[in-house]
Enzyme design. Structure first.
Site, PDB file in Angstrom:
ATOM      1  N   ARG A  14       0.841  -1.206   0.000  1.00  0.00           N
ATOM      2  CA  ARG A  14       0.000   0.000   0.000  1.00  0.00           C
ATOM      3  C   ARG A  14       0.877   1.257   0.000  1.00  0.00           C
ATOM      4  O   ARG A  14       0.981   1.959  -0.990  1.00  0.00           O
ATOM      5  CB  ARG A  14      -0.922   0.010   1.234  1.00  0.00           C
ATOM      6  CG  ARG A  14      -2.110   0.978   1.146  1.00  0.00           C
ATOM      7  CD  ARG A  14      -1.808   2.470   1.258  1.00  0.00           C
ATOM      8  NE  ARG A  14      -1.233   2.844   2.543  1.00  0.00           N
ATOM      9  CZ  ARG A  14      -0.865   4.089   2.844  1.00  0.00           C
ATOM     10  NH1 ARG A  14      -1.013   5.077   1.960  1.00  0.00           N
ATOM     11  NH2 ARG A  14      -0.311   4.366   4.004  1.00  0.00           N
ATOM     12  N   ASP A  15       1.558   1.489   1.089  1.00  0.00           N
ATOM     13  CA  ASP A  15       2.303   2.738   1.206  1.00  0.00           C
ATOM     14  C   ASP A  15       3.446   2.802   0.196  1.00  0.00           C
ATOM     15  O   ASP A  15       3.788   3.875  -0.308  1.00  0.00           O
ATOM     16  CB  ASP A  15       2.833   2.868   2.642  1.00  0.00           C
ATOM     17  CG  ASP A  15       3.296   4.273   2.958  1.00  0.00           C
ATOM     18  OD1 ASP A  15       2.762   5.229   2.366  1.00  0.00           O
ATOM     19  OD2 ASP A  15       4.213   4.414   3.789  1.00  0.00           O
ATOM     20  N   HIS A 206       6.118   4.330  12.499  1.00  0.00           N
ATOM     21  CA  HIS A 206       6.205   4.305  11.033  1.00  0.00           C
ATOM     22  C   HIS A 206       7.368   5.222  10.655  1.00  0.00           C
ATOM     23  O   HIS A 206       7.252   6.439  10.727  1.00  0.00           O
ATOM     24  CB  HIS A 206       4.884   4.794  10.437  1.00  0.00           C
ATOM     25  CG  HIS A 206       4.892   4.880   8.943  1.00  0.00           C
ATOM     26  ND1 HIS A 206       4.425   3.862   8.144  1.00  0.00           N
ATOM     27  CD2 HIS A 206       5.334   5.834   8.106  1.00  0.00           C
ATOM     28  CE1 HIS A 206       4.568   4.199   6.879  1.00  0.00           C
ATOM     29  NE2 HIS A 206       5.118   5.401   6.821  1.00  0.00           N
ATOM     30  N   HIS A 208      10.684   6.559   8.250  1.00  0.00           N
ATOM     31  CA  HIS A 208      11.288   6.693   6.920  1.00  0.00           C
ATOM     32  C   HIS A 208      12.799   6.880   7.089  1.00  0.00           C
ATOM     33  O   HIS A 208      13.252   7.438   8.078  1.00  0.00           O
ATOM     34  CB  HIS A 208      10.685   7.895   6.182  1.00  0.00           C
ATOM     35  CG  HIS A 208       9.338   7.610   5.585  1.00  0.00           C
ATOM     36  ND1 HIS A 208       8.975   7.991   4.319  1.00  0.00           N
ATOM     37  CD2 HIS A 208       8.265   6.946   6.091  1.00  0.00           C
ATOM     38  CE1 HIS A 208       7.738   7.595   4.061  1.00  0.00           C
ATOM     39  NE2 HIS A 208       7.279   6.970   5.120  1.00  0.00           N
ATOM     40  N   CYS A 239      10.143   9.517  -0.960  1.00  0.00           N
ATOM     41  CA  CYS A 239       9.744  10.684  -0.186  1.00  0.00           C
ATOM     42  C   CYS A 239       9.363  11.770  -1.188  1.00  0.00           C
ATOM     43  O   CYS A 239      10.207  12.202  -1.971  1.00  0.00           O
ATOM     44  CB  CYS A 239      10.885  11.170   0.704  1.00  0.00           C
ATOM     45  SG  CYS A 239      10.447  12.675   1.605  1.00  0.00           S
ATOM     46  N   ASN A 248      10.229   4.831   2.996  1.00  0.00           N
ATOM     47  CA  ASN A 248      10.015   3.870   4.079  1.00  0.00           C
ATOM     48  C   ASN A 248      11.278   3.074   4.386  1.00  0.00           C
ATOM     49  O   ASN A 248      11.988   2.636   3.486  1.00  0.00           O
ATOM     50  CB  ASN A 248       8.946   2.850   3.646  1.00  0.00           C
ATOM     51  CG  ASN A 248       7.557   3.446   3.619  1.00  0.00           C
ATOM     52  OD1 ASN A 248       7.067   3.905   4.644  1.00  0.00           O
ATOM     53  ND2 ASN A 248       6.924   3.446   2.454  1.00  0.00           N
TER      54      ASN A 248
END
Lengths: 311, 311
Positions: A14-15, A206, A208, A239, A248
């Site tokens: 998804r992300d 979460h 990055h 990003c 991520n």
């Protein structure tokens, strides 16, 4: 003290895929989710029931959810932005809903066309529907650890958004470093205070790796009691504010470090690396951006060279 | 608790350039060292008085040392492998000598054609010469945090090599993760024990980012009392056992994280980034491998977009 185990939420499908411009075929997505589900991750964030026009890449959310094999013990999570999405997620039988809210108003306006509290207002019926149907809910706080427009977000703001989620019945929160600007001092401070202020809530991080600090931040998160982390196979997902930079944190980098530290994730690192090195690049058309995919694991030894050099 | 300041030893001109195949012109090296000396780093590891046939890239060590401007307050360090090198380093007026020894026998044999203790034997007259001339000595322990041939190196071995250096009068030691395999649990354990076992010695960490763990390792090093770190502008210097992977942790990534954490390094990050982005790529013919050089600093804000999106 570090815990002895940690849970990995794999957010690549998804992300990660959301950041890819070329549409990834539905069958490829299903194959990737199925493969990820068998690596030992606790959760796969499979897709998003966002409006198809907003994220064309995930317009096939329903077909994806209908097409995947459900591996027992794995939680299948989806992003749910509104009531329409929640209804689709219910139909699809998603185990967990990721709710998204930006901790900073300007990011909220940029992403959701309304400030944080207006966006929360809109989530209320979604939360009610989720609770009614006994769905696991994860209250996301994008930009909780830094906003691309406002910079540092005060702890009081993070506290208040968590409190608002909690008052609505959401007890699991995702604290996000959406653009990779957080440092270990901030993460240590934020997570310690959140645990102290909300002892009946659990928090996941979460992170990055945009500025190389993801694993350092994860480490202080662990020390502050966090035991669940989002990560993305092959570092999928860039990003938007730093083209070409990492997004991520890569699942294989996280699992590799935790395994070295004796912290069990249940993830088969070799299987995850295989996906990062082959299936992911084939799916998205570019190589994975992860240290361990490039360098290999720490415990792979090399034969000592025969040839001896001048010193 | 983290300290309030830390010192950066910039090793790009020696450890970094040594990994480059194309010869970097002497004038370019001098310009780079001069520029680095003015960024606020405490030390510049300028070159190596190794045999020119062993490292042709640094065959111009004498000219480099004669050509640079000495910035007051900056320590100019050079690698010194043997007595011949020590005599050249004395002639060149280097402030500090980096002594190299591998903590693991197989790496020592591969690099220096002799085991660790035989290599130490050969360093004895070098150490004596350095002490006689009041040169600052740094006892290097390559592979102290992991060996590409043997894997984990037992703490007892690291302890014994540090003890041997100490008995010869070397009180400053460099603990190296030569091939980027160390994890934070190992670094925490090693550095805590070394500080406890050798209270009259100081330790610096030489970290590689090959598997993405350098900043996490640096963080636990700080917590364990280490306040001096090697780093390389633009991440110069690869890993010989993982072609294409990162090597030395990038100076700008280190300074950026420490600055965010409120730990003063004295380094002008903007100046360092300028070198990483322009001077270094021009010198070596390829781009810098550092997160912050690619992504920019955390505190650069973006204008909030005018256009509002569908949610």
């Amino acid at each position: 003290m570090s815990p002895t185990s940690a849970r990995i939420r794999e957010v690549g499908p998804r992300d990660g895929l959301q950041a890819e411009h070329e549409f990834v075929p539905t069958a490829t997505k299903i194959a990737l989710i199925n493969a990820l589900s068998r690596t030992g991750v606790s959760t796969v964030q499979a897709t998003s029931f966002v409006h198809p026009r907003a994220v064309p890449q995930l317009a096939d959310a329903g077909e994806v959810m209908a097409g995947i094999d459900r591996v027992p013990g794995v939680t299948y999570s989806v992003l749910v932005p509104n009531v329409r999405g929640a209804e689709r997620a219910l139909d699809a039988g998603a185990d967990e809903w990721d709710l998204m809210l930006s901790a900073s108003d300007s990011h909220s306006r940029s992403n959701a066309n309304r400030n944080t509290w207006e966006a929360l207002e809109r989530l209320k019926p979604v939360i009610a529907l989720g609770l009614e149907n006994s769905v696991s809910l994860v209250g996301g706080l994008a930009t909780a650890l830094g906003c691309p427009f406002e910079g540092k977000v005060p702890y009081s703001r993070v506290h208040d958004v968590v409190g608002a989620y909690r008052d609505l019945g959401v007890r699991k929160l995702s604290i996000a470093d959406t653009v990779g600007v957080a440092d270990p001092a901030l993460v240590r401070d934020t997570m310690s205070r959140l645990h102290a202020d909300f002892p009946d809530c659990s928090f996941l991080l979460h992170l990055h790796n945009t500025r190389g600090m993801a694993l350092a931040n994860l480490l202080v998160g662990l020390d502050a009691g966090v035991t669940e982390f989002d990560a993305s196979v092959g570092g999928l997902g860039g990003c938007p504010f730093a083209p070409g930079a990492s997004g991520n944190v890569a699942t294989e980098d996280v699992v590799h470090m935790l395994q070295l530290m004796g912290i069990d994730t249940g993830v088969d690192l070799e299987a995850m690396l295989e996906l990062a090195r082959h299936m992911v690049p084939e799916a998205v058309g570019h190589v994975a951006d992860s240290s361990v995919a490039r360098a290999g694991v720490s415990w792979d030894l090399h034969p000592a060279p025969e040839k001896q050099q001048l010193a």
